[in-house]
Design a protein around this motif. Sequence first.
Motif, PDB file in Angstrom:
ATOM      1  N   THR A  99     -20.347   9.917  -7.760  1.00 37.65           N
ATOM      2  CA  THR A  99     -19.970   9.157  -6.574  1.00 37.65           C
ATOM      3  C   THR A  99     -18.594   9.608  -6.117  1.00 37.65           C
ATOM      4  O   THR A  99     -17.797  10.122  -6.903  1.00 37.65           O
ATOM      5  N   LYS A 100     -18.345   9.421  -4.848  1.00 38.87           N
ATOM      6  CA  LYS A 100     -17.064   9.820  -4.272  1.00 38.87           C
ATOM      7  C   LYS A 100     -15.971   8.869  -4.751  1.00 38.87           C
ATOM      8  O   LYS A 100     -16.133   7.646  -4.697  1.00 38.87           O
ATOM      9  N   ALA A 101     -14.877   9.425  -5.253  1.00 39.81           N
ATOM     10  CA  ALA A 101     -13.759   8.590  -5.696  1.00 39.81           C
ATOM     11  C   ALA A 101     -13.257   7.744  -4.531  1.00 39.81           C
ATOM     12  O   ALA A 101     -12.979   8.253  -3.449  1.00 39.81           O
ATOM     13  N   GLY A 102     -13.178   6.432  -4.746  1.00 39.03           N
ATOM     14  CA  GLY A 102     -12.696   5.531  -3.710  1.00 39.03           C
ATOM     15  C   GLY A 102     -13.771   4.983  -2.800  1.00 39.03           C
ATOM     16  O   GLY A 102     -13.497   4.115  -1.980  1.00 39.03           O
ATOM     17  N   ALA A 103     -15.020   5.466  -2.944  1.00 39.53           N
ATOM     18  CA  ALA A 103     -16.113   4.979  -2.099  1.00 39.53           C
ATOM     19  C   ALA A 103     -16.992   4.012  -2.893  1.00 39.53           C
ATOM     20  O   ALA A 103     -16.955   3.981  -4.124  1.00 39.53           O
ATOM     21  N   SER A 104     -17.791   3.236  -2.194  1.00 41.20           N
ATOM     22  CA  SER A 104     -18.725   2.278  -2.823  1.00 41.20           C
ATOM     23  C   SER A 104     -18.004   1.399  -3.833  1.00 41.20           C
ATOM     24  O   SER A 104     -18.546   1.066  -4.889  1.00 41.20           O
ATOM     25  N   SER A 105     -16.790   0.999  -3.518  1.00 44.68           N
ATOM     26  CA  SER A 105     -15.957   0.278  -4.481  1.00 44.68           C
ATOM     27  C   SER A 105     -16.493  -1.113  -4.800  1.00 44.68           C
ATOM     28  O   SER A 105     -16.226  -1.653  -5.873  1.00 44.68           O
ATOM     29  N   GLU A 106     -17.252  -1.718  -3.886  1.00 46.99           N
ATOM     30  CA  GLU A 106     -17.855  -3.020  -4.160  1.00 46.99           C
ATOM     31  C   GLU A 106     -19.224  -2.870  -4.818  1.00 46.99           C
ATOM     32  O   GLU A 106     -19.581  -3.613  -5.728  1.00 46.99           O
ATOM     33  N   LEU A 107     -19.995  -1.896  -4.352  1.00 41.50           N
ATOM     34  CA  LEU A 107     -21.356  -1.722  -4.852  1.00 41.50           C
ATOM     35  C   LEU A 107     -21.393  -1.199  -6.281  1.00 41.50           C
ATOM     36  O   LEU A 107     -22.180  -1.684  -7.113  1.00 41.50           O
ATOM     37  N   LEU A 108     -20.548  -0.207  -6.593  1.00 41.66           N
ATOM     38  CA  LEU A 108     -20.650   0.485  -7.878  1.00 41.66           C
ATOM     39  C   LEU A 108     -20.491  -0.450  -9.081  1.00 41.66           C
ATOM     40  O   LEU A 108     -21.338  -0.429  -9.987  1.00 41.66           O
ATOM     41  N   PRO A 109     -19.445  -1.275  -9.167  1.00 37.72           N
ATOM     42  CA  PRO A 109     -19.337  -2.149 -10.350  1.00 37.72           C
ATOM     43  C   PRO A 109     -20.489  -3.149 -10.460  1.00 37.72           C
ATOM     44  O   PRO A 109     -20.941  -3.454 -11.569  1.00 37.72           O
ATOM     45  N   LYS A 110     -20.985  -3.648  -9.325  1.00 37.01           N
ATOM     46  CA  LYS A 110     -22.133  -4.552  -9.366  1.00 37.01           C
ATOM     47  C   LYS A 110     -23.362  -3.837  -9.923  1.00 37.01           C
ATOM     48  O   LYS A 110     -24.116  -4.390 -10.732  1.00 37.01           O
ATOM     49  N   LEU A 111     -23.564  -2.592  -9.480  1.00 43.50           N
ATOM     50  CA  LEU A 111     -24.709  -1.818  -9.945  1.00 43.50           C
ATOM     51  C   LEU A 111     -24.622  -1.552 -11.444  1.00 43.50           C
ATOM     52  O   LEU A 111     -25.599  -1.749 -12.185  1.00 43.50           O
ATOM     53  N   LEU A 112     -23.456  -1.136 -11.916  1.00 42.93           N
ATOM     54  CA  LEU A 112     -23.308  -0.811 -13.334  1.00 42.93           C
ATOM     55  C   LEU A 112     -23.482  -2.053 -14.201  1.00 42.93           C
ATOM     56  O   LEU A 112     -24.129  -2.003 -15.259  1.00 42.93           O
ATOM     57  N   ARG A 229       0.928  10.058   8.938  1.00 39.85           N
ATOM     58  CA  ARG A 229       0.540  11.421   9.324  1.00 39.85           C
ATOM     59  C   ARG A 229      -0.892  11.499   9.847  1.00 39.85           C
ATOM     60  O   ARG A 229      -1.267  12.500  10.428  1.00 39.85           O
ATOM     61  N   THR A 230      -1.704  10.462   9.625  1.00 37.97           N
ATOM     62  CA  THR A 230      -3.086  10.502  10.074  1.00 37.97           C
ATOM     63  C   THR A 230      -3.638   9.087  10.127  1.00 37.97           C
ATOM     64  O   THR A 230      -3.045   8.144   9.591  1.00 37.97           O
ATOM     65  N   ALA A 231      -4.770   8.939  10.796  1.00 43.31           N
ATOM     66  CA  ALA A 231      -5.588   7.728  10.760  1.00 43.31           C
ATOM     67  C   ALA A 231      -6.998   8.184  10.418  1.00 43.31           C
ATOM     68  O   ALA A 231      -7.348   9.346  10.612  1.00 43.31           O
ATOM     69  N   VAL A 232      -7.829   7.261   9.918  1.00 41.19           N
ATOM     70  CA  VAL A 232      -9.137   7.714   9.445  1.00 41.19           C
ATOM     71  C   VAL A 232     -10.184   6.637   9.645  1.00 41.19           C
ATOM     72  O   VAL A 232      -9.899   5.440   9.531  1.00 41.19           O
ATOM     73  N   LEU A 233     -11.403   7.061   9.948  1.00 40.44           N
ATOM     74  CA  LEU A 233     -12.543   6.160  10.028  1.00 40.44           C
ATOM     75  C   LEU A 233     -13.186   6.055   8.651  1.00 40.44           C
ATOM     76  O   LEU A 233     -13.501   7.071   8.029  1.00 40.44           O
ATOM     77  N   LEU A 234     -13.391   4.824   8.171  1.00 37.08           N
ATOM     78  CA  LEU A 234     -14.000   4.590   6.866  1.00 37.08           C
ATOM     79  C   LEU A 234     -14.957   3.409   6.958  1.00 37.08           C
ATOM     80  O   LEU A 234     -14.825   2.564   7.853  1.00 37.08           O
ATOM     81  N   PRO A 235     -15.923   3.299   6.039  1.00 39.22           N
ATOM     82  CA  PRO A 235     -16.794   2.123   6.019  1.00 39.22           C
ATOM     83  C   PRO A 235     -15.982   0.843   5.822  1.00 39.22           C
ATOM     84  O   PRO A 235     -14.920   0.854   5.194  1.00 39.22           O
ATOM     85  N   GLU A 236     -16.495  -0.252   6.335  1.00 40.63           N
ATOM     86  CA  GLU A 236     -15.757  -1.513   6.324  1.00 40.63           C
ATOM     87  C   GLU A 236     -15.384  -1.973   4.914  1.00 40.63           C
ATOM     88  O   GLU A 236     -14.370  -2.639   4.712  1.00 40.63           O
ATOM     89  N   SER A 237     -16.179  -1.604   3.914  1.00 38.16           N
ATOM     90  CA  SER A 237     -15.908  -2.036   2.544  1.00 38.16           C
ATOM     91  C   SER A 237     -14.635  -1.427   1.978  1.00 38.16           C
ATOM     92  O   SER A 237     -14.171  -1.833   0.909  1.00 38.16           O
ATOM     93  N   CYS A 238     -14.036  -0.466   2.690  1.00 37.45           N
ATOM     94  CA  CYS A 238     -12.790   0.148   2.212  1.00 37.45           C
ATOM     95  C   CYS A 238     -11.624  -0.832   2.238  1.00 37.45           C
ATOM     96  O   CYS A 238     -10.570  -0.566   1.633  1.00 37.45           O
ATOM     97  N   ARG A 239     -11.774  -1.964   2.917  1.00 33.96           N
ATOM     98  CA  ARG A 239     -10.654  -2.900   3.062  1.00 33.96           C
ATOM     99  C   ARG A 239     -10.071  -3.313   1.709  1.00 33.96           C
ATOM    100  O   ARG A 239      -8.866  -3.527   1.580  1.00 33.96           O
ATOM    101  N   SER A 240     -10.927  -3.415   0.694  1.00 33.00           N
ATOM    102  CA  SER A 240     -10.441  -3.863  -0.617  1.00 33.00           C
ATOM    103  C   SER A 240      -9.541  -2.835  -1.288  1.00 33.00           C
ATOM    104  O   SER A 240      -8.849  -3.155  -2.248  1.00 33.00           O
ATOM    105  N   LEU A 241      -9.546  -1.599  -0.794  1.00 31.83           N
ATOM    106  CA  LEU A 241      -8.752  -0.527  -1.407  1.00 31.83           C
ATOM    107  C   LEU A 241      -7.465  -0.237  -0.653  1.00 31.83           C
ATOM    108  O   LEU A 241      -6.658   0.577  -1.110  1.00 31.83           O
ATOM    109  N   LEU A 242      -7.265  -0.862   0.495  1.00 35.44           N
ATOM    110  CA  LEU A 242      -6.126  -0.505   1.334  1.00 35.44           C
ATOM    111  C   LEU A 242      -4.821  -1.017   0.763  1.00 35.44           C
ATOM    112  O   LEU A 242      -4.758  -2.054   0.101  1.00 35.44           O
ATOM    113  N   TRP A 243      -3.756  -0.269   1.023  1.00 35.75           N
ATOM    114  CA  TRP A 243      -2.424  -0.639   0.596  1.00 35.75           C
ATOM    115  C   TRP A 243      -1.851  -1.667   1.577  1.00 35.75           C
ATOM    116  O   TRP A 243      -2.307  -1.770   2.721  1.00 35.75           O
TER     117      TRP A 243
END
Length: 282
Positions: A99-112, A229-243
């Motif tokens: 899996t991509k580091a930093g992605a599926s941060s909500e789904l992955l622990p639930k799945l495991l 230096r940049t802005a980026v489009l990410l899936p909404e679930s990324c909110r839990s990882l933001l600084w």
Amino acid sequence: METRELRYFVAVAEELHFGRAARRLGIAQPPLSRAIRQLERRLGVTLLERDSRRVALTGAGSVLLREGRAALDAVDAADRRTRRAGEAANGGAGLVLATKAGASSELLPKLLDAYAAEPDAVRVEVLLSGIGEQERLLRDGRADVALLHLPFDSTTGLDTEELVTEQQVVVLPAGHPLAGRAQLRMADVETLPGLPLPRWPLRDGTYPDGPGPEVRDHSQLLQLVALGRTAVLLPESCRSLLWPDMAAVPVPDAPTVTTVIAWPPHSRSRALAGLVRTATRL
């Protein structure tokens, strides 16, 4: 064709230099040249145009490079999967999930957690990889299963089940003038003043042209956003990882992102089937 010949040809075709290819393969140059000539005679085509200054692929050579890479990847994948199946039969390795580091941060622990609670669960090794690497890890046999994201990853030739579809948000520094908006449009995102969108690696490892920074992984990406230096489009679930110094603004007209669980179509692993069932149930 023998796999040895294919490896020789792919090395020459990628290096476009017999000396460098020979060093990469750990052999002398004369036998490498003989092997390529023998391969050309057997196929009845010219694969490489060579003179004293350069080596170039012919049209036939380009086809064999593409097909040869796929064939060698398949051989390597068969080797890895066979070894891991033997280890699993002896109580060794279980499943490898990429899996991509930093992605599926909500789904992955639930799945495991949910899969670990199953009575016939095996150990799952999580392989966190950089942007765009999950598909390759799955195809070359280093992973048994992967979480991929459409439309960014290709699932051609793989079996998949859709797990979740999300809207996208634009992540930008909290102090940016547009950070307080209720929503933005794609046209706004593509022209953010002083915040060019990042450039992701292509499948061949190169980057497209553009003003944005080259990005290899999510930790680097977040650092660049925090630095303005940049802005980026990410899936909404990324909110839990933001600084704390970042903001996420919905972009309703951005393409949705669908997370899928993917695996090789010929797999007959009961453990893999159990993991997929758990993922679709979640």
